[in-house]
Design a protein around this motif. Structure first.
Motif, PDB file in Angstrom:
ATOM      1  N   GLY A 124       0.772  -1.237   0.000  1.00  0.00           N
ATOM      2  CA  GLY A 124       0.000   0.000   0.000  1.00  0.00           C
ATOM      3  C   GLY A 124       0.799   1.281   0.000  1.00  0.00           C
ATOM      4  O   GLY A 124       0.243   2.361   0.134  1.00  0.00           O
ATOM      5  N   LYS A 125       2.103   1.198  -0.161  1.00  0.00           N
ATOM      6  CA  LYS A 125       2.952   2.399  -0.175  1.00  0.00           C
ATOM      7  C   LYS A 125       3.697   2.494  -1.495  1.00  0.00           C
ATOM      8  O   LYS A 125       4.004   1.495  -2.120  1.00  0.00           O
ATOM      9  CB  LYS A 125       3.939   2.376   0.982  1.00  0.00           C
ATOM     10  N   THR A 126       3.997   3.725  -1.883  1.00  0.00           N
ATOM     11  CA  THR A 126       4.773   3.962  -3.090  1.00  0.00           C
ATOM     12  C   THR A 126       6.238   4.142  -2.716  1.00  0.00           C
ATOM     13  O   THR A 126       6.561   4.936  -1.832  1.00  0.00           O
ATOM     14  CB  THR A 126       4.258   5.202  -3.838  1.00  0.00           C
ATOM     15  N   ASN A 127       7.091   3.398  -3.376  1.00  0.00           N
ATOM     16  CA  ASN A 127       8.531   3.490  -3.163  1.00  0.00           C
ATOM     17  C   ASN A 127       9.195   3.800  -4.490  1.00  0.00           C
ATOM     18  O   ASN A 127       8.558   3.801  -5.531  1.00  0.00           O
ATOM     19  CB  ASN A 127       9.070   2.175  -2.583  1.00  0.00           C
ATOM     20  N   SER A 128      10.515   4.057  -4.434  1.00  0.00           N
ATOM     21  CA  SER A 128      11.253   4.407  -5.645  1.00  0.00           C
ATOM     22  C   SER A 128      12.405   3.436  -5.888  1.00  0.00           C
ATOM     23  O   SER A 128      12.812   2.702  -4.989  1.00  0.00           O
ATOM     24  CB  SER A 128      11.794   5.837  -5.537  1.00  0.00           C
ATOM     25  N   ASP A 129      12.926   3.485  -7.110  1.00  0.00           N
ATOM     26  CA  ASP A 129      14.037   2.611  -7.502  1.00  0.00           C
ATOM     27  C   ASP A 129      15.297   2.842  -6.674  1.00  0.00           C
ATOM     28  O   ASP A 129      16.166   1.977  -6.617  1.00  0.00           O
ATOM     29  CB  ASP A 129      14.374   2.816  -8.982  1.00  0.00           C
ATOM     30  N   SER A 130      15.417   4.012  -6.049  1.00  0.00           N
ATOM     31  CA  SER A 130      16.629   4.334  -5.285  1.00  0.00           C
ATOM     32  C   SER A 130      16.570   3.836  -3.840  1.00  0.00           C
ATOM     33  O   SER A 130      17.562   3.897  -3.127  1.00  0.00           O
ATOM     34  CB  SER A 130      16.864   5.846  -5.299  1.00  0.00           C
ATOM     35  N   GLU A 131      15.442   3.319  -3.403  1.00  0.00           N
ATOM     36  CA  GLU A 131      15.302   2.833  -2.029  1.00  0.00           C
ATOM     37  C   GLU A 131      15.748   1.379  -1.910  1.00  0.00           C
ATOM     38  O   GLU A 131      15.740   0.632  -2.885  1.00  0.00           O
ATOM     39  CB  GLU A 131      13.850   2.960  -1.568  1.00  0.00           C
ATOM     40  N   SER A 173       4.604 -14.641  -3.525  1.00  0.00           N
ATOM     41  CA  SER A 173       3.201 -14.575  -3.090  1.00  0.00           C
ATOM     42  C   SER A 173       2.976 -15.364  -1.810  1.00  0.00           C
ATOM     43  O   SER A 173       2.223 -14.933  -0.930  1.00  0.00           O
ATOM     44  CB  SER A 173       2.281 -15.099  -4.192  1.00  0.00           C
ATOM     45  N   SER A 174       3.643 -16.511  -1.673  1.00  0.00           N
ATOM     46  CA  SER A 174       3.449 -17.326  -0.466  1.00  0.00           C
ATOM     47  C   SER A 174       3.966 -16.627   0.788  1.00  0.00           C
ATOM     48  O   SER A 174       3.364 -16.739   1.855  1.00  0.00           O
ATOM     49  CB  SER A 174       4.119 -18.697  -0.619  1.00  0.00           C
ATOM     50  N   LEU A 175       5.054 -15.870   0.676  1.00  0.00           N
ATOM     51  CA  LEU A 175       5.589 -15.160   1.847  1.00  0.00           C
ATOM     52  C   LEU A 175       4.865 -13.846   2.121  1.00  0.00           C
ATOM     53  O   LEU A 175       4.859 -13.361   3.242  1.00  0.00           O
ATOM     54  CB  LEU A 175       7.090 -14.899   1.679  1.00  0.00           C
ATOM     55  N   MET A 176       4.247 -13.268   1.098  1.00  0.00           N
ATOM     56  CA  MET A 176       3.542 -11.994   1.284  1.00  0.00           C
ATOM     57  C   MET A 176       2.036 -12.171   1.459  1.00  0.00           C
ATOM     58  O   MET A 176       1.320 -11.193   1.617  1.00  0.00           O
ATOM     59  CB  MET A 176       3.810 -11.066   0.104  1.00  0.00           C
ATOM     60  N   SER A 177       1.555 -13.379   1.459  1.00  0.00           N
ATOM     61  CA  SER A 177       0.126 -13.660   1.577  1.00  0.00           C
ATOM     62  C   SER A 177      -0.504 -12.869   2.716  1.00  0.00           C
ATOM     63  O   SER A 177      -0.082 -12.973   3.866  1.00  0.00           O
ATOM     64  CB  SER A 177      -0.090 -15.157   1.811  1.00  0.00           C
ATOM     65  N   GLY A 178      -1.494 -12.048   2.359  1.00  0.00           N
ATOM     66  CA  GLY A 178      -2.176 -11.246   3.373  1.00  0.00           C
ATOM     67  C   GLY A 178      -1.331 -10.139   3.953  1.00  0.00           C
ATOM     68  O   GLY A 178      -1.680  -9.558   4.968  1.00  0.00           O
ATOM     69  N   GLY A 179      -0.207  -9.823   3.334  1.00  0.00           N
ATOM     70  CA  GLY A 179       0.654  -8.749   3.831  1.00  0.00           C
ATOM     71  C   GLY A 179       1.397  -9.092   5.104  1.00  0.00           C
ATOM     72  O   GLY A 179       1.926  -8.209   5.779  1.00  0.00           O
ATOM     73  N   ASP A 223       6.531  -5.290  -1.410  1.00  0.00           N
ATOM     74  CA  ASP A 223       5.735  -5.678  -2.560  1.00  0.00           C
ATOM     75  C   ASP A 223       5.734  -7.203  -2.715  1.00  0.00           C
ATOM     76  O   ASP A 223       6.502  -7.904  -2.055  1.00  0.00           O
ATOM     77  CB  ASP A 223       6.312  -5.023  -3.821  1.00  0.00           C
ATOM     78  N   THR A 224       4.870  -7.669  -3.613  1.00  0.00           N
ATOM     79  CA  THR A 224       4.757  -9.089  -3.926  1.00  0.00           C
ATOM     80  C   THR A 224       5.301  -9.346  -5.315  1.00  0.00           C
ATOM     81  O   THR A 224       5.063  -8.570  -6.239  1.00  0.00           O
ATOM     82  CB  THR A 224       3.278  -9.530  -3.872  1.00  0.00           C
ATOM     83  N   CYS A 225       6.024 -10.437  -5.457  1.00  0.00           N
ATOM     84  CA  CYS A 225       6.548 -10.881  -6.744  1.00  0.00           C
ATOM     85  C   CYS A 225       5.805 -12.164  -7.116  1.00  0.00           C
ATOM     86  O   CYS A 225       6.172 -13.244  -6.650  1.00  0.00           O
ATOM     87  CB  CYS A 225       8.050 -11.128  -6.641  1.00  0.00           C
ATOM     88  N   PRO A 226       4.749 -12.062  -7.941  1.00  0.00           N
ATOM     89  CA  PRO A 226       3.940 -13.241  -8.264  1.00  0.00           C
ATOM     90  C   PRO A 226       4.709 -14.367  -8.952  1.00  0.00           C
ATOM     91  O   PRO A 226       4.371 -15.538  -8.785  1.00  0.00           O
ATOM     92  CB  PRO A 226       2.861 -12.697  -9.198  1.00  0.00           C
ATOM     93  N   SER A 227       5.742 -14.042  -9.709  1.00  0.00           N
ATOM     94  CA  SER A 227       6.487 -15.077 -10.433  1.00  0.00           C
ATOM     95  C   SER A 227       7.656 -15.645  -9.636  1.00  0.00           C
ATOM     96  O   SER A 227       8.348 -16.547 -10.108  1.00  0.00           O
ATOM     97  CB  SER A 227       6.987 -14.522 -11.767  1.00  0.00           C
ATOM     98  N   CYS A 228       7.878 -15.153  -8.437  1.00  0.00           N
ATOM     99  CA  CYS A 228       9.006 -15.606  -7.610  1.00  0.00           C
ATOM    100  C   CYS A 228       8.672 -16.885  -6.852  1.00  0.00           C
ATOM    101  O   CYS A 228       7.564 -17.044  -6.330  1.00  0.00           O
ATOM    102  CB  CYS A 228       9.380 -14.534  -6.580  1.00  0.00           C
ATOM    103  N   ALA A 229       9.657 -17.776  -6.786  1.00  0.00           N
ATOM    104  CA  ALA A 229       9.569 -18.930  -5.889  1.00  0.00           C
ATOM    105  C   ALA A 229       9.797 -18.429  -4.466  1.00  0.00           C
ATOM    106  O   ALA A 229      10.242 -17.292  -4.263  1.00  0.00           O
ATOM    107  CB  ALA A 229      10.622 -19.973  -6.270  1.00  0.00           C
ATOM    108  N   GLU A 230       9.528 -19.252  -3.472  1.00  0.00           N
ATOM    109  CA  GLU A 230       9.592 -18.792  -2.079  1.00  0.00           C
ATOM    110  C   GLU A 230      10.944 -18.189  -1.692  1.00  0.00           C
ATOM    111  O   GLU A 230      11.001 -17.231  -0.936  1.00  0.00           O
ATOM    112  CB  GLU A 230       9.218 -19.913  -1.124  1.00  0.00           C
ATOM    113  N   GLY A 231      12.044 -18.694  -2.181  1.00  0.00           N
ATOM    114  CA  GLY A 231      13.359 -18.174  -1.806  1.00  0.00           C
ATOM    115  C   GLY A 231      13.860 -17.030  -2.659  1.00  0.00           C
ATOM    116  O   GLY A 231      14.901 -16.446  -2.380  1.00  0.00           O
TER     117      GLY A 231
END
Length: 126
Positions: free
Chosen positions: A49-56, A63-69, A91-99
């Motif tokens: 829910g927050k906006t971040n930048s490429d420099s941060e 998705s499995s680690l970010m489930s429900g935030g 953020d969530t990376c839908p195409s990422c494996a858990e590690g």
């Protein structure tokens, strides 16, 4: 040596209270270590829910680690063959494996060259 029942009861109660206090003081999040691939992405409005930048120093988790935030805002200590960095999960990376971890470009540069695109990493929550 003779101890009264009241004295034994008080000692038992004190020991129990101390034991419970130690147990409840332990951290509740797991200290697991992960390994996988590190990539980078263009950062913007994240699933937390927050906006971040490429420099941060921020990243997206699977998705499995970010489930429900559940891991929003948590810090990760990440290492590669070329360096290390501490980032915040935003953020969530839908195409990422858990590690796997998808990094901001600035964070990825601490671990390797953008030209590499994908690197091997090890990480854990701090």
């Amino acid at each position: 040596m003779y101890f009264s029942n009241t004295f034994i009861l008080l000692i038992t109660l004190l020991f129990t209270m101390l034991t419970l206090n130690v147990v409840t003081a332990l951290p509740l999040h797991r200290r697991a270590s992960y390994s996988g691939d590190g990539t980078f992405y263009t950062v913007g409005l994240g699933s937390c829910g927050k906006t971040n930048s490429d420099s941060e120093m921020v990243a997206a988790l699977s998705s499995s680690l970010m489930s429900g935030g559940k891991n929003c805002g948590k810090s990760l200590k990440v290492t590669s063959d070329s360096g290390s960095v501490t980032v915040k999960a935003v953020d969530t990376c839908p195409s990422c494996a858990e590690g796997d971890v998808d990094f901001s470009p600035a964070a990825f540069k601490k671990l390797g060259s953008l030209d590499e695109g994908r690197i091997s990493i090890n990480w854990s929550f701090t």
